[in-house]
Design an enzyme around this catalytic site. Sequence first.
Site, PDB file in Angstrom:
ATOM      1  N   ALA A 157       0.869  -1.176   0.000  1.00 45.42           N
ATOM      2  CA  ALA A 157       0.000   0.000   0.000  1.00 45.42           C
ATOM      3  C   ALA A 157       0.906   1.226   0.000  1.00 45.42           C
ATOM      4  O   ALA A 157       2.068   1.150   0.406  1.00 45.42           O
ATOM      5  CB  ALA A 157      -0.874  -0.026   1.247  1.00 45.42           C
ATOM      6  N   GLY A 161       0.786  -5.086   0.732  1.00 48.07           N
ATOM      7  CA  GLY A 161      -0.369  -5.171  -0.169  1.00 48.07           C
ATOM      8  C   GLY A 161      -0.035  -5.830  -1.503  1.00 48.07           C
ATOM      9  O   GLY A 161      -0.924  -6.355  -2.176  1.00 48.07           O
ATOM     10  N   GLU A 191      -0.226  -9.436  -0.832  1.00 47.24           N
ATOM     11  CA  GLU A 191      -1.658  -9.718  -0.645  1.00 47.24           C
ATOM     12  C   GLU A 191      -2.396  -9.735  -1.982  1.00 47.24           C
ATOM     13  O   GLU A 191      -3.284 -10.568  -2.194  1.00 47.24           O
ATOM     14  CB  GLU A 191      -2.267  -8.670   0.300  1.00 47.24           C
ATOM     15  CG  GLU A 191      -1.716  -8.810   1.714  1.00 47.24           C
ATOM     16  CD  GLU A 191      -2.086  -7.635   2.609  1.00 47.24           C
ATOM     17  OE1 GLU A 191      -1.663  -6.494   2.318  1.00 47.24           O
ATOM     18  OE2 GLU A 191      -2.810  -7.842   3.590  1.00 47.24           O
ATOM     19  N   GLU A 197       4.577  -5.323   7.337  1.00 47.85           N
ATOM     20  CA  GLU A 197       3.792  -4.276   8.016  1.00 47.85           C
ATOM     21  C   GLU A 197       4.231  -4.019   9.446  1.00 47.85           C
ATOM     22  O   GLU A 197       4.162  -2.892   9.923  1.00 47.85           O
ATOM     23  CB  GLU A 197       2.296  -4.632   7.978  1.00 47.85           C
ATOM     24  CG  GLU A 197       1.644  -4.475   6.619  1.00 47.85           C
ATOM     25  CD  GLU A 197       1.785  -5.688   5.705  1.00 47.85           C
ATOM     26  OE1 GLU A 197       2.531  -6.631   6.076  1.00 47.85           O
ATOM     27  OE2 GLU A 197       1.157  -5.700   4.649  1.00 47.85           O
TER      28      GLU A 197
HETATM   29  N1  CAA Z   1       4.585   3.265  -0.574  1.00 47.44           N
HETATM   30  C1  CAA Z   1       4.953   4.452  -1.105  1.00 47.44           C
HETATM   31  N2  CAA Z   1       6.130   4.635  -1.742  1.00 47.44           N
HETATM   32  C2  CAA Z   1       6.952   3.576  -1.835  1.00 47.44           C
HETATM   33  C3  CAA Z   1       6.603   2.309  -1.311  1.00 47.44           C
HETATM   34  C4  CAA Z   1       5.358   2.181  -0.664  1.00 47.44           C
HETATM   35  N3  CAA Z   1       4.920   1.005  -0.159  1.00 47.44           N
HETATM   36  N4  CAA Z   1       7.637   1.451  -1.529  1.00 47.44           N
HETATM   37  C5  CAA Z   1       8.568   2.165  -2.192  1.00 47.44           C
HETATM   38  N5  CAA Z   1       8.155   3.433  -2.380  1.00 47.44           N
HETATM   39  C6  CAA Z   1       8.864   4.532  -3.037  1.00 47.44           C
HETATM   40  C7  CAA Z   1      10.015   5.065  -2.179  1.00 47.44           C
HETATM   41  O1  CAA Z   1       9.511   5.954  -1.210  1.00 47.44           O
HETATM   42  C8  CAA Z   1      10.881   5.719  -3.225  1.00 47.44           C
HETATM   43  O2  CAA Z   1      10.293   6.947  -3.582  1.00 47.44           O
HETATM   44  P1  CAA Z   1      11.206   8.289  -3.663  1.00 47.44           P
HETATM   45  O3  CAA Z   1      12.123   8.016  -4.816  1.00 47.44           O
HETATM   46  O4  CAA Z   1      10.192   9.356  -3.954  1.00 47.44           O
HETATM   47  O5  CAA Z   1      11.894   8.402  -2.373  1.00 47.44           O
HETATM   48  C9  CAA Z   1      10.736   4.771  -4.427  1.00 47.44           C
HETATM   49  O6  CAA Z   1       9.526   4.037  -4.207  1.00 47.44           O
HETATM   50  C10 CAA Z   1      11.865   3.782  -4.560  1.00 47.44           C
HETATM   51  O7  CAA Z   1      11.976   3.095  -3.319  1.00 47.44           O
HETATM   52  P2  CAA Z   1      13.356   2.985  -2.490  1.00 47.44           P
HETATM   53  O8  CAA Z   1      14.245   4.157  -2.778  1.00 47.44           O
HETATM   54  O9  CAA Z   1      13.017   2.709  -1.076  1.00 47.44           O
HETATM   55  O10 CAA Z   1      13.984   1.701  -3.191  1.00 47.44           O
HETATM   56  P3  CAA Z   1      14.963   0.659  -2.519  1.00 47.44           P
HETATM   57  O11 CAA Z   1      15.441  -0.218  -3.641  1.00 47.44           O
HETATM   58  O12 CAA Z   1      16.007   1.320  -1.694  1.00 47.44           O
HETATM   59  O13 CAA Z   1      14.051  -0.210  -1.525  1.00 47.44           O
HETATM   60  C11 CAA Z   1      12.090  -1.453  -0.891  1.00 47.44           C
HETATM   61  C12 CAA Z   1      13.010  -0.983  -2.042  1.00 47.44           C
HETATM   62  C13 CAA Z   1      12.811  -2.457  -0.010  1.00 47.44           C
HETATM   63  C14 CAA Z   1      10.896  -2.147  -1.543  1.00 47.44           C
HETATM   64  C15 CAA Z   1      11.629  -0.247  -0.059  1.00 47.44           C
HETATM   65  O14 CAA Z   1      11.147   0.757  -0.931  1.00 47.44           O
HETATM   66  C16 CAA Z   1      10.558  -0.564   0.937  1.00 47.44           C
HETATM   67  O15 CAA Z   1      10.836  -1.132   1.979  1.00 47.44           O
HETATM   68  N6  CAA Z   1       9.286  -0.178   0.635  1.00 47.44           N
HETATM   69  C17 CAA Z   1       8.191  -0.302   1.540  1.00 47.44           C
HETATM   70  C18 CAA Z   1       7.672  -1.721   1.578  1.00 47.44           C
HETATM   71  C19 CAA Z   1       6.553  -1.863   2.582  1.00 47.44           C
HETATM   72  O16 CAA Z   1       6.726  -1.621   3.769  1.00 47.44           O
HETATM   73  N7  CAA Z   1       5.365  -2.278   2.104  1.00 47.44           N
HETATM   74  C20 CAA Z   1       4.218  -2.482   2.942  1.00 47.44           C
HETATM   75  C21 CAA Z   1       3.338  -1.283   2.947  1.00 47.44           C
HETATM   76  S1  CAA Z   1       2.052  -1.384   4.160  1.00 47.44           S
HETATM   77  C22 CAA Z   1       0.844  -2.343   3.455  1.00 47.44           C
HETATM   78  O17 CAA Z   1       0.962  -2.788   2.339  1.00 47.44           O
HETATM   79  C23 CAA Z   1      -0.355  -2.558   4.330  1.00 47.44           C
HETATM   80  C24 CAA Z   1      -1.389  -3.420   3.755  1.00 47.44           C
HETATM   81  O18 CAA Z   1      -1.464  -4.571   4.003  1.00 47.44           O
HETATM   82  C25 CAA Z   1      -2.437  -2.859   2.927  1.00 47.44           C
END
Ligand code: CAA
Length: 261
Positions: free
Chosen positions: A67, A113, A116, A136
């Site tokens: 998400a 998500g 999921e 999460e």
């Molecule tokens: N939401 C919003 N933006 C996201 C995102 C997310 N879930 N995942 C990545 N991005 C964005 C980053 O913020 C970044 O944007 P900017 O360039 O504007 O800063 C861009 O995508 C590239 O990401 P990274 O620079 O972080 O890339 P990386 O290669 O260093 O890392 C990653 C990749 C490990 C996937 C890391 O981005 C990450 O940990 N992302 C979050 C993953 C996460 O926690 N997902 C769960 C969300 S909660 C959920 O999904 C709840 C549910 O059940 C509904």
Amino acid sequence: MTYQNLILTEEDGILLVTINREKALNALNGQTMRELNHLFAEDAPKRANISGVIITGAGEKSFVAGADIKEFLNLDSKGGGAEMAQFGHDTFFLIERFHKPVIAAVNGFALGGGCELAMACHLRIAGEKARFSQPEVNLGIIPGYGGTQRLIQCIGKTKAMELLMTGDMIGAEEAHNLGLVNHVVPAGEEVAKSKEILQKIASKGPIAIAKVIETVNAYAQHDVDGFAKEVEAFGEVTSTEDFVEGATAFIEKRKADFKNK
Ligand code: CAA
């Protein structure tokens, strides 16, 4: 609806849906969720000519990274989270209960998500660089789009509990060993392998395929007796013209020509 974050292409009777927010690693923001909901509620059911759907992510790095965390802080503390989760559940149930096969072609990160969404699809084909997790808890929350339930259905409670509590990320091979994905293919071949499987399924009786989806899903519906559902569905499929054709074709040693009737 005009899609802003989904690219839809139809080829050989297969609808390819690409989630197209590559700069955000295809994170599911509200707009993308509304588009997915509309697609499976209104649009895909009207596309009578398609035999199945493939969902993938734009670019080589990510299927869906979860998400959209950047929208989280806008959530209304009085029920906003529950509303978001309910809409996610409604949307992913539309996918899981779609009457034609839906395959997730997982081309990279399938996190939160994203994992999921992949689990709501009927089958999952992972590229060898695909990575899966329910991270999460790192954010102080839990999965909200069905992950606590579908991960157990996919891999069992023992391992699901560990992945959900540690937030650990696993690679494609481990996901395959755990039963989370159906096949692992070289990176870039996820969509091609998904098409190959959909083409095989398209040669079967479409009513039978719809009933397989319905009865298998009944296993996880606590208010439905799956065995009773199977008896009912078996009664329905054995009353179709396709059943007569399928059995006749077997006896006549020829390929069945199903008419979806
Ligand atoms: N939401 C919003 N933006 C996201 C995102 C997310 N879930 N995942 C990545 N991005 C964005 C980053 O913020 C970044 O944007 P900017 O360039 O504007 O800063 C861009 O995508 C590239 O990401 P990274 O620079 O972080 O890339 P990386 O290669 O260093 O890392 C990653 C990749 C490990 C996937 C890391 O981005 C990450 O940990 N992302 C979050 C993953 C996460 O926690 N997902 C769960 C969300 S909660 C959920 O999904 C709840 C549910 O059940 C509904």
